[in-house]
Scaffold this motif. Sequence first.
Motif, PDB file in Angstrom:
ATOM      1  N   THR A  88       0.802  -1.221   0.000  1.00 15.87           N
ATOM      2  CA  THR A  88       0.000   0.000   0.000  1.00 15.87           C
ATOM      3  C   THR A  88       0.833   1.269   0.000  1.00 15.87           C
ATOM      4  O   THR A  88       0.307   2.341  -0.249  1.00 15.87           O
ATOM      5  CB  THR A  88      -0.936   0.042   1.221  1.00 15.87           C
ATOM      6  OG1 THR A  88      -0.147  -0.021   2.411  1.00 15.87           O
ATOM      7  CG2 THR A  88      -1.931  -1.084   1.190  1.00 15.87           C
ATOM      8  N   GLY A  89       2.123   1.168   0.310  1.00 14.53           N
ATOM      9  CA  GLY A  89       2.977   2.348   0.356  1.00 14.53           C
ATOM     10  C   GLY A  89       2.835   3.144   1.636  1.00 14.53           C
ATOM     11  O   GLY A  89       3.370   4.246   1.756  1.00 14.53           O
ATOM     12  N   LYS A  90       2.109   2.614   2.604  1.00 15.43           N
ATOM     13  CA  LYS A  90       1.921   3.296   3.881  1.00 15.43           C
ATOM     14  C   LYS A  90       3.277   3.449   4.565  1.00 15.43           C
ATOM     15  O   LYS A  90       4.031   2.494   4.672  1.00 15.43           O
ATOM     16  CB  LYS A  90       0.970   2.480   4.752  1.00 15.43           C
ATOM     17  CG  LYS A  90       0.482   3.208   5.984  1.00 15.43           C
ATOM     18  CD  LYS A  90      -0.537   2.379   6.703  1.00 15.43           C
ATOM     19  CE  LYS A  90      -1.858   2.483   6.003  1.00 15.43           C
ATOM     20  NZ  LYS A  90      -2.888   3.063   6.846  1.00 15.43           N
ATOM     21  N   ALA A  91       3.612   4.681   5.009  1.00 11.60           N
ATOM     22  CA  ALA A  91       4.936   4.954   5.563  1.00 11.60           C
ATOM     23  C   ALA A  91       4.823   5.707   6.892  1.00 11.60           C
ATOM     24  O   ALA A  91       3.719   5.934   7.397  1.00 11.60           O
ATOM     25  CB  ALA A  91       5.747   5.766   4.569  1.00 11.60           C
ATOM     26  N   VAL A  92       5.963   6.111   7.412  1.00 11.70           N
ATOM     27  CA  VAL A  92       6.030   6.828   8.676  1.00 11.70           C
ATOM     28  C   VAL A  92       5.427   8.218   8.510  1.00 11.70           C
ATOM     29  O   VAL A  92       5.676   8.900   7.514  1.00 11.70           O
ATOM     30  CB  VAL A  92       7.499   6.949   9.150  1.00 11.70           C
ATOM     31  CG1 VAL A  92       7.598   7.793  10.407  1.00 11.70           C
ATOM     32  CG2 VAL A  92       8.093   5.591   9.373  1.00 11.70           C
ATOM     33  N   LEU A  93       4.622   8.640   9.473  1.00 13.79           N
ATOM     34  CA  LEU A  93       4.077   9.992   9.513  1.00 13.79           C
ATOM     35  C   LEU A  93       4.693  10.734  10.697  1.00 13.79           C
ATOM     36  O   LEU A  93       5.115  10.113  11.669  1.00 13.79           O
ATOM     37  CB  LEU A  93       2.555   9.961   9.673  1.00 13.79           C
ATOM     38  CG  LEU A  93       1.762   9.371   8.522  1.00 13.79           C
ATOM     39  CD1 LEU A  93       0.295   9.269   8.903  1.00 13.79           C
ATOM     40  CD2 LEU A  93       1.923  10.206   7.291  1.00 13.79           C
ATOM     41  N   VAL A  94       4.745  12.054  10.608  1.00 10.41           N
ATOM     42  CA  VAL A  94       5.321  12.872  11.672  1.00 10.41           C
ATOM     43  C   VAL A  94       4.237  13.786  12.204  1.00 10.41           C
ATOM     44  O   VAL A  94       3.431  14.325  11.443  1.00 10.41           O
ATOM     45  CB  VAL A  94       6.510  13.701  11.144  1.00 10.41           C
ATOM     46  CG1 VAL A  94       7.079  14.578  12.232  1.00 10.41           C
ATOM     47  CG2 VAL A  94       7.573  12.794  10.577  1.00 10.41           C
ATOM     48  N   LEU A 106       4.556   5.236  13.467  1.00  9.65           N
ATOM     49  CA  LEU A 106       5.088   4.137  12.670  1.00  9.65           C
ATOM     50  C   LEU A 106       3.965   3.231  12.181  1.00  9.65           C
ATOM     51  O   LEU A 106       3.012   2.958  12.921  1.00  9.65           O
ATOM     52  CB  LEU A 106       6.082   3.311  13.500  1.00  9.65           C
ATOM     53  CG  LEU A 106       7.284   4.073  14.046  1.00  9.65           C
ATOM     54  CD1 LEU A 106       8.125   3.143  14.904  1.00  9.65           C
ATOM     55  CD2 LEU A 106       8.110   4.643  12.918  1.00  9.65           C
ATOM     56  N   PRO A 107       4.039   2.748  10.944  1.00  6.14           N
ATOM     57  CA  PRO A 107       3.024   1.818  10.449  1.00  6.14           C
ATOM     58  C   PRO A 107       3.186   0.453  11.119  1.00  6.14           C
ATOM     59  O   PRO A 107       4.285   0.077  11.518  1.00  6.14           O
ATOM     60  CB  PRO A 107       3.309   1.733   8.952  1.00  6.14           C
ATOM     61  CG  PRO A 107       4.735   2.084   8.818  1.00  6.14           C
ATOM     62  CD  PRO A 107       5.047   3.048   9.919  1.00  6.14           C
ATOM     63  N   VAL A 152       4.363  -6.091   4.971  1.00  3.54           N
ATOM     64  CA  VAL A 152       3.151  -5.316   4.711  1.00  3.54           C
ATOM     65  C   VAL A 152       2.539  -4.834   6.024  1.00  3.54           C
ATOM     66  O   VAL A 152       2.810  -5.368   7.099  1.00  3.54           O
ATOM     67  CB  VAL A 152       2.098  -6.138   3.933  1.00  3.54           C
ATOM     68  CG1 VAL A 152       2.638  -6.558   2.588  1.00  3.54           C
ATOM     69  CG2 VAL A 152       1.656  -7.334   4.711  1.00  3.54           C
ATOM     70  N   SER A 153       1.698  -3.821   5.917  1.00  7.34           N
ATOM     71  CA  SER A 153       0.994  -3.301   7.082  1.00  7.34           C
ATOM     72  C   SER A 153      -0.211  -4.185   7.391  1.00  7.34           C
ATOM     73  O   SER A 153      -0.692  -4.935   6.534  1.00  7.34           O
ATOM     74  CB  SER A 153       0.537  -1.866   6.818  1.00  7.34           C
ATOM     75  OG  SER A 153      -0.395  -1.836   5.766  1.00  7.34           O
TER      76      SER A 153
END
Length: 100
Positions: free
Chosen positions: A8-14, A30-31, A51-52
């Motif tokens: 899905t391309g889900k990555a770290v958010l800040v 963190l995912p 994968v997430s």
Amino acid sequence: MSRRCDLTGKAVLVGHKVSHSNRKTKRRFLPNLCNVTFRSETLDRDVRLRVSANALKTVDHRGGLDAFLVKARAEELSPRALELKRAVEKAQAEQTQAAA
């Protein structure tokens, strides 16, 4: 190894951790990544991906890894998953030609 879901391309958010006094300090979201082995029916082999948990639910909902890869956009997928997508599409095209 990057903290990014292969499918899905889900990555770290800040963002900010906000205290009771409303003081804001930086933090990372963190995912929820898992190492998973999927079964590709079209390629007739097992595939290991990182994968997430959200992607696991999506793969199950769409009917398996092959169906997920065919429907997924190429921009979202990791290079490894993109190779799998091309291999699955090629194998499906060969199967349809053999059936015809």
